[in-house]
Design an enzyme around this catalytic site. Structure first.
Site, short mmCIF file in Angstrom:
data_model
loop_
_atom_site.label_atom_id
_atom_site.label_comp_id
_atom_site.label_asym_id
_atom_site.label_seq_id
_atom_site.Cartn_x
_atom_site.Cartn_y
_atom_site.Cartn_z
N LYS A 231 0.83 -1.21 0.00
CA LYS A 231 0.00 0.00 0.00
C LYS A 231 0.86 1.25 0.00
O LYS A 231 0.68 2.16 -0.82
CB LYS A 231 -0.93 0.02 1.22
CG LYS A 231 -1.87 1.20 1.25
CD LYS A 231 -2.61 1.31 2.56
CE LYS A 231 -1.73 2.00 3.60
NZ LYS A 231 -2.49 2.35 4.83
N ASP A 249 -6.42 0.99 0.95
CA ASP A 249 -6.52 1.32 2.37
C ASP A 249 -7.89 0.89 2.89
O ASP A 249 -8.66 0.24 2.18
CB ASP A 249 -6.24 2.80 2.62
CG ASP A 249 -7.37 3.70 2.15
OD1 ASP A 249 -8.27 3.21 1.41
OD2 ASP A 249 -7.38 4.88 2.51
#
Length: 363
Positions: A231, A249
């Site tokens: 991420k 997320d």
């Protein structure tokens, strides 16, 4: 003599009459007894016949009951949820929405899913034309540090904290040589400050020792840095190097499942599933659009469904507040008329009416 004979004759006649009377009484009694027997027989036969008819009727009813199952009570039909039409994309507010019937994607084909997903992204691009990474940064090093610090806190809190950090430690070399206790004191407002201090000092040392003090521009190199996962790596690649990537997320995960783009729960599988719906060139902006929508309108606990511009395309419409006026009160950041998360946002955001966030301790 004559009287005696007459008396005997009279007695004989009386005896005969008495016998005749007795015989008649006996015949009458016999007839009555026979009549009673006949009546009793007829009554018994009638009762038997009636009982047979009753049993036949009962049997017929029982058979009918077995053949025809009882009707089940049907629950009243649920009224379909009513979704508002596309809301305006103005930054300062969202106009009250009209209502249309939603179209849930049950039995949706792969082609229909791709079309719906891409249409949602186009609609969000109109709502958030100024979407950008909501972490303040001036170079890749600041972005990777800020992204690591954003775990378990808001971008706003990170943006209010990093000015002091980067003022004291402007380069990887500076942060690598920092005293941990001093860094911890600066990072305390972000939460989990000891673990975060260890991560940012560790990644700074790795950058200094392995990459000459420069943030690498490849995924396989970035994920080797302490505290950096896929991420974080995609945030850096997409926003510091212009290389497409999907940032999965918590907001992104929540929304793509609400929209039924995928049922996966693992971030890597979500990334793969959603990435297959869009051309690679759309990935970075798609991430911004989805995350911005999750922070401003499609909240985790109480989505503002009645103020959502993509409600007609959303299978989860109705999970949140559907009344347009009540939903408008749930809007956050610039959609609700409040400041954004960056202290130094891009000019396009300011031109659209967005307000910068206040520094730490202000107000």
């Amino acid at each position: 003599m004559e009287k005696s004979a007459a008396s005997k004759k009279t007695a004989a006649n009386a005896s005969r009459k008495s016998d005749a009377k007795k015989s008649a009484v006996k015949k009458t009694a016999a007839k009555e007894t026979e009549a009673k027997k006949t009546a009793a027989k007829e009554t018994a036969a009638a009762r038997k016949t009636a009982a047979g008819k009753t049993a036949g009727q009962t049997g017929a009813k029982s058979a009918a009951a077995k053949q025809v199952p009882p009707l089940k009570r049907q629950a009243p039909a649920k009224k379909p949820a009513v979704a508002p039409k596309k809301a305006t994309a103005a930054v300062k507010g969202v106009a009250p929405a009209k209502t249309v019937a939603p179209k849930p994607p049950r039995g949706e084909s792969r082609t229909a899913l791709v079309r719906r997903a891409r249409r949602i992204n186009r609609e969000l691009a109109e709502v958030y034309p100024y979407a950008h990474p909501e972490l303040d940064f001036e170079n890749p090093f600041q972005l990777v540090v800020a992204t690591v610090l954003s775990a378990q806190t808001t971008d706003l809190r990170v943006n209010q904290t990093t000015p002091a950090l980067f003022a004291k430690y402007p380069t990887p070399e500076d942060l690598a040589a920092a005293v941990p206790e001093e860094v911890e004191e600066i990072l305390r407002p972000t939460g989990f400050f000891r673990a975060k201090t260890k991560s940012v000092i560790g990644l700074s040392k790795a950058l200094t020792e392995d990459f000459g003090g420069e943030v690498p521009g490849r995924l396989e190199d970035l994920v080797k840095l302490p505290g950096v996962g896929r991420k974080t790596a995609f945030v850096v690649l997409g926003n510091a190097f212009g290389r497409p990537g999907i940032t999965v997320d918590t907001h992104f995960q929540r929304l793509v499942r609400r929209w039924r783009w995928t049922e996966e729960t693992d971030p890597d599988k979500i990334e793969a599933a959603v990435g297959a719906l869009f051309p690679k060139s759309d990935w970075t902006d798609l991430s911004h659009h989805v995350i911005w929508h999750g922070r401003r309108i499609c909240h985790a606990r109480k989505p503002a469904c009645g103020a959502c511009p993509i409600a007609p395309l959303c299978p989860a419409y109705g999970e949140g507040e559907t009344d347009p006026e009540k939903a408008k009160k749930l809007l956050k950041y610039e959609k609700g008329g409040f400041p954004g998360q960056r202290l130094k946002p891009p000019q396009a955001y300011l031109d659209a009416g967005g307000k910068p966030a206040p520094p730490l301790g202000a107000g």
